[in-house]
Design a protein around this motif. Structure first.
Motif, PDB file in Angstrom:
ATOM      1  N   LYS A 193      13.245  23.972 -31.860  1.00  0.00           N
ATOM      2  CA  LYS A 193      12.581  24.080 -30.569  1.00  0.00           C
ATOM      3  C   LYS A 193      11.954  22.730 -30.226  1.00  0.00           C
ATOM      4  O   LYS A 193      11.451  22.036 -31.109  1.00  0.00           O
ATOM      5  CB  LYS A 193      11.449  25.108 -30.633  1.00  0.00           C
ATOM      6  CG  LYS A 193      11.874  26.472 -31.148  1.00  0.00           C
ATOM      7  CD  LYS A 193      12.295  27.373 -30.028  1.00  0.00           C
ATOM      8  CE  LYS A 193      12.551  28.782 -30.548  1.00  0.00           C
ATOM      9  NZ  LYS A 193      13.110  29.645 -29.507  1.00  0.00           N
ATOM     10  N   ALA A 194      11.986  22.403 -28.956  1.00  0.00           N
ATOM     11  CA  ALA A 194      11.286  21.209 -28.488  1.00  0.00           C
ATOM     12  C   ALA A 194      10.587  21.549 -27.181  1.00  0.00           C
ATOM     13  O   ALA A 194      11.044  22.417 -26.435  1.00  0.00           O
ATOM     14  CB  ALA A 194      12.270  20.063 -28.282  1.00  0.00           C
ATOM     15  N   ARG A 195       9.489  20.894 -26.965  1.00  0.00           N
ATOM     16  CA  ARG A 195       8.745  21.111 -25.721  1.00  0.00           C
ATOM     17  C   ARG A 195       8.606  19.765 -25.016  1.00  0.00           C
ATOM     18  O   ARG A 195       8.219  18.778 -25.641  1.00  0.00           O
ATOM     19  CB  ARG A 195       7.375  21.712 -26.053  1.00  0.00           C
ATOM     20  CG  ARG A 195       6.439  21.799 -24.879  1.00  0.00           C
ATOM     21  CD  ARG A 195       5.259  22.727 -25.159  1.00  0.00           C
ATOM     22  NE  ARG A 195       5.612  24.110 -24.841  1.00  0.00           N
ATOM     23  CZ  ARG A 195       4.720  25.111 -24.770  1.00  0.00           C
ATOM     24  NH1 ARG A 195       3.455  24.892 -25.000  1.00  0.00           N
ATOM     25  NH2 ARG A 195       5.120  26.335 -24.457  1.00  0.00           N
ATOM     26  N   VAL A 196       8.940  19.760 -23.742  1.00  0.00           N
ATOM     27  CA  VAL A 196       8.827  18.545 -22.934  1.00  0.00           C
ATOM     28  C   VAL A 196       7.783  18.777 -21.848  1.00  0.00           C
ATOM     29  O   VAL A 196       7.803  19.816 -21.181  1.00  0.00           O
ATOM     30  CB  VAL A 196      10.194  18.211 -22.278  1.00  0.00           C
ATOM     31  CG1 VAL A 196      10.060  17.059 -21.295  1.00  0.00           C
ATOM     32  CG2 VAL A 196      11.233  17.889 -23.342  1.00  0.00           C
ATOM     33  N   HIS A 197       6.862  17.840 -21.724  1.00  0.00           N
ATOM     34  CA  HIS A 197       5.903  17.864 -20.622  1.00  0.00           C
ATOM     35  C   HIS A 197       6.304  16.803 -19.609  1.00  0.00           C
ATOM     36  O   HIS A 197       6.559  15.665 -19.990  1.00  0.00           O
ATOM     37  CB  HIS A 197       4.489  17.545 -21.103  1.00  0.00           C
ATOM     38  CG  HIS A 197       3.855  18.659 -21.858  1.00  0.00           C
ATOM     39  ND1 HIS A 197       3.682  18.621 -23.216  1.00  0.00           N
ATOM     40  CD2 HIS A 197       3.364  19.845 -21.458  1.00  0.00           C
ATOM     41  CE1 HIS A 197       3.107  19.746 -23.610  1.00  0.00           C
ATOM     42  NE2 HIS A 197       2.908  20.512 -22.569  1.00  0.00           N
ATOM     43  N   VAL A 198       6.355  17.175 -18.354  1.00  0.00           N
ATOM     44  CA  VAL A 198       6.646  16.227 -17.281  1.00  0.00           C
ATOM     45  C   VAL A 198       5.461  16.247 -16.325  1.00  0.00           C
ATOM     46  O   VAL A 198       5.143  17.282 -15.743  1.00  0.00           O
ATOM     47  CB  VAL A 198       7.941  16.605 -16.534  1.00  0.00           C
ATOM     48  CG1 VAL A 198       8.218  15.621 -15.407  1.00  0.00           C
ATOM     49  CG2 VAL A 198       9.117  16.662 -17.498  1.00  0.00           C
ATOM     50  N   MET A 199       4.799  15.119 -16.207  1.00  0.00           N
ATOM     51  CA  MET A 199       3.626  15.017 -15.331  1.00  0.00           C
ATOM     52  C   MET A 199       3.846  13.897 -14.328  1.00  0.00           C
ATOM     53  O   MET A 199       4.508  12.896 -14.639  1.00  0.00           O
ATOM     54  CB  MET A 199       2.362  14.669 -16.138  1.00  0.00           C
ATOM     55  CG  MET A 199       1.980  15.633 -17.232  1.00  0.00           C
ATOM     56  SD  MET A 199       1.528  17.289 -16.670  1.00  0.00           S
ATOM     57  CE  MET A 199       0.000  16.991 -15.769  1.00  0.00           C
ATOM     58  N   LEU A 200       3.245  14.045 -13.160  1.00  0.00           N
ATOM     59  CA  LEU A 200       3.238  12.932 -12.216  1.00  0.00           C
ATOM     60  C   LEU A 200       2.456  11.775 -12.828  1.00  0.00           C
ATOM     61  O   LEU A 200       1.441  11.990 -13.496  1.00  0.00           O
ATOM     62  CB  LEU A 200       2.589  13.369 -10.903  1.00  0.00           C
ATOM     63  CG  LEU A 200       3.452  14.293 -10.036  1.00  0.00           C
ATOM     64  CD1 LEU A 200       2.606  14.894  -8.917  1.00  0.00           C
ATOM     65  CD2 LEU A 200       4.625  13.534  -9.435  1.00  0.00           C
ATOM     66  N   LYS A 201       2.936  10.554 -12.605  1.00  0.00           N
ATOM     67  CA  LYS A 201       2.218   9.396 -13.131  1.00  0.00           C
ATOM     68  C   LYS A 201       0.864   9.258 -12.453  1.00  0.00           C
ATOM     69  O   LYS A 201       0.677   9.709 -11.316  1.00  0.00           O
ATOM     70  CB  LYS A 201       3.045   8.124 -12.886  1.00  0.00           C
ATOM     71  CG  LYS A 201       4.260   8.031 -13.781  1.00  0.00           C
ATOM     72  CD  LYS A 201       5.063   6.762 -13.530  1.00  0.00           C
ATOM     73  CE  LYS A 201       6.239   6.700 -14.501  1.00  0.00           C
ATOM     74  NZ  LYS A 201       7.164   5.601 -14.187  1.00  0.00           N
ATOM     75  N   ASN A 202      -0.060   8.625 -13.159  1.00  0.00           N
ATOM     76  CA  ASN A 202      -1.352   8.330 -12.540  1.00  0.00           C
ATOM     77  C   ASN A 202      -1.121   7.473 -11.302  1.00  0.00           C
ATOM     78  O   ASN A 202      -0.315   6.558 -11.311  1.00  0.00           O
ATOM     79  CB  ASN A 202      -2.244   7.552 -13.518  1.00  0.00           C
ATOM     80  CG  ASN A 202      -2.760   8.447 -14.617  1.00  0.00           C
ATOM     81  OD1 ASN A 202      -2.903   9.656 -14.424  1.00  0.00           O
ATOM     82  ND2 ASN A 202      -3.018   7.870 -15.777  1.00  0.00           N
ATOM     83  N   GLY A 203      -1.837   7.808 -10.251  1.00  0.00           N
ATOM     84  CA  GLY A 203      -1.680   7.050  -9.012  1.00  0.00           C
ATOM     85  C   GLY A 203      -0.739   7.712  -8.036  1.00  0.00           C
ATOM     86  O   GLY A 203      -0.754   7.389  -6.851  1.00  0.00           O
ATOM     87  N   VAL A 204       0.087   8.624  -8.536  1.00  0.00           N
ATOM     88  CA  VAL A 204       0.970   9.360  -7.631  1.00  0.00           C
ATOM     89  C   VAL A 204       0.199  10.586  -7.129  1.00  0.00           C
ATOM     90  O   VAL A 204      -0.371  11.332  -7.920  1.00  0.00           O
ATOM     91  CB  VAL A 204       2.260   9.815  -8.354  1.00  0.00           C
ATOM     92  CG1 VAL A 204       3.149  10.625  -7.413  1.00  0.00           C
ATOM     93  CG2 VAL A 204       3.010   8.620  -8.905  1.00  0.00           C
ATOM     94  N   LEU A 205       0.149  10.753  -5.832  1.00  0.00           N
ATOM     95  CA  LEU A 205      -0.578  11.882  -5.254  1.00  0.00           C
ATOM     96  C   LEU A 205      -0.007  13.203  -5.745  1.00  0.00           C
ATOM     97  O   LEU A 205       1.209  13.352  -5.855  1.00  0.00           O
ATOM     98  CB  LEU A 205      -0.497  11.843  -3.721  1.00  0.00           C
ATOM     99  CG  LEU A 205      -1.345  10.779  -3.040  1.00  0.00           C
ATOM    100  CD1 LEU A 205      -1.120  10.830  -1.537  1.00  0.00           C
ATOM    101  CD2 LEU A 205      -2.814  10.961  -3.376  1.00  0.00           C
ATOM    102  N   ASP A 206      -0.893  14.150  -6.021  1.00  0.00           N
ATOM    103  CA  ASP A 206      -0.476  15.456  -6.533  1.00  0.00           C
ATOM    104  C   ASP A 206      -1.055  16.550  -5.626  1.00  0.00           C
ATOM    105  O   ASP A 206      -2.095  17.135  -5.924  1.00  0.00           O
ATOM    106  CB  ASP A 206      -0.973  15.609  -7.976  1.00  0.00           C
ATOM    107  CG  ASP A 206      -0.588  16.951  -8.579  1.00  0.00           C
ATOM    108  OD1 ASP A 206       0.111  17.732  -7.903  1.00  0.00           O
ATOM    109  OD2 ASP A 206      -0.994  17.214  -9.720  1.00  0.00           O
ATOM    110  N   PRO A 207      -0.415  16.804  -4.504  1.00  0.00           N
ATOM    111  CA  PRO A 207      -0.962  17.782  -3.548  1.00  0.00           C
ATOM    112  C   PRO A 207      -1.069  19.188  -4.141  1.00  0.00           C
ATOM    113  O   PRO A 207      -1.985  19.935  -3.794  1.00  0.00           O
ATOM    114  CB  PRO A 207       0.025  17.752  -2.374  1.00  0.00           C
ATOM    115  CG  PRO A 207       1.192  16.972  -2.817  1.00  0.00           C
ATOM    116  CD  PRO A 207       0.832  16.187  -4.023  1.00  0.00           C
ATOM    117  N   GLN A 208      -0.156  19.531  -5.038  1.00  0.00           N
ATOM    118  CA  GLN A 208      -0.206  20.849  -5.666  1.00  0.00           C
ATOM    119  C   GLN A 208      -1.468  20.970  -6.534  1.00  0.00           C
ATOM    120  O   GLN A 208      -2.176  21.980  -6.473  1.00  0.00           O
ATOM    121  CB  GLN A 208       1.054  21.010  -6.534  1.00  0.00           C
ATOM    122  CG  GLN A 208       1.457  22.431  -6.785  1.00  0.00           C
ATOM    123  CD  GLN A 208       2.826  22.528  -7.454  1.00  0.00           C
ATOM    124  OE1 GLN A 208       3.406  21.525  -7.893  1.00  0.00           O
ATOM    125  NE2 GLN A 208       3.338  23.739  -7.544  1.00  0.00           N
ATOM    126  N   GLY A 209      -1.752  19.926  -7.299  1.00  0.00           N
ATOM    127  CA  GLY A 209      -2.970  19.922  -8.102  1.00  0.00           C
ATOM    128  C   GLY A 209      -4.215  19.980  -7.224  1.00  0.00           C
ATOM    129  O   GLY A 209      -5.173  20.695  -7.527  1.00  0.00           O
TER     130      GLY A 209
END
Lengths: 76, 76
Positions: free
Chosen positions: B2-18
């Protein structure tokens, strides 16, 4: 303080997004991908001293749909 | 394996959902939420012996948009 919440579809709930990723990985030539489940990760920047109970309350009320999703809380 | 991958917006990229989640938590009466970033978590069920390099290749080619997103791989 920082907390990380994972929200995943419960086992047995169909995950078409995960299936689409699995299929796409196969198309790209990655063999041996037996299953993919996709969920959400929510990083919270909270006031110091926020209890895990409060974070679980956030999950129950907003972050997860507990009918079909399970969640886990990690406090960093 | 099993492997788990996290994909996050980079810092500085606007995150309207957040930002929407942060606002909604405030509306529900949760104070002290200073910031929320929302990303994806992808759980992969892979053939045994798949290398971390192969998983990173999957991220680069499909799972993450590396222009605006960063990813991390955990092998369980």
């Amino acid at each position: 303080m920082k907390a990380r919440v994972h929200v995943m579809l419960k086992n047995g709930v169909l995950d078409p997004q995960g299936d689409a990723v699995r299929h796409a990985l196969g198309t790209l030539g990655f063999d041996g991908v037996n299953g993919v489940r996709q969920g959400k990760v929510i990083d919270l920047d909270l006031a110091d001293g926020t209890s895990e109970e409060t974070i679980r309350d956030m999950c129950e009320k907003l972050l997860a749909n507990t009918v079909i999703e399970s969640y886990s809380v990690e406090i960093a």
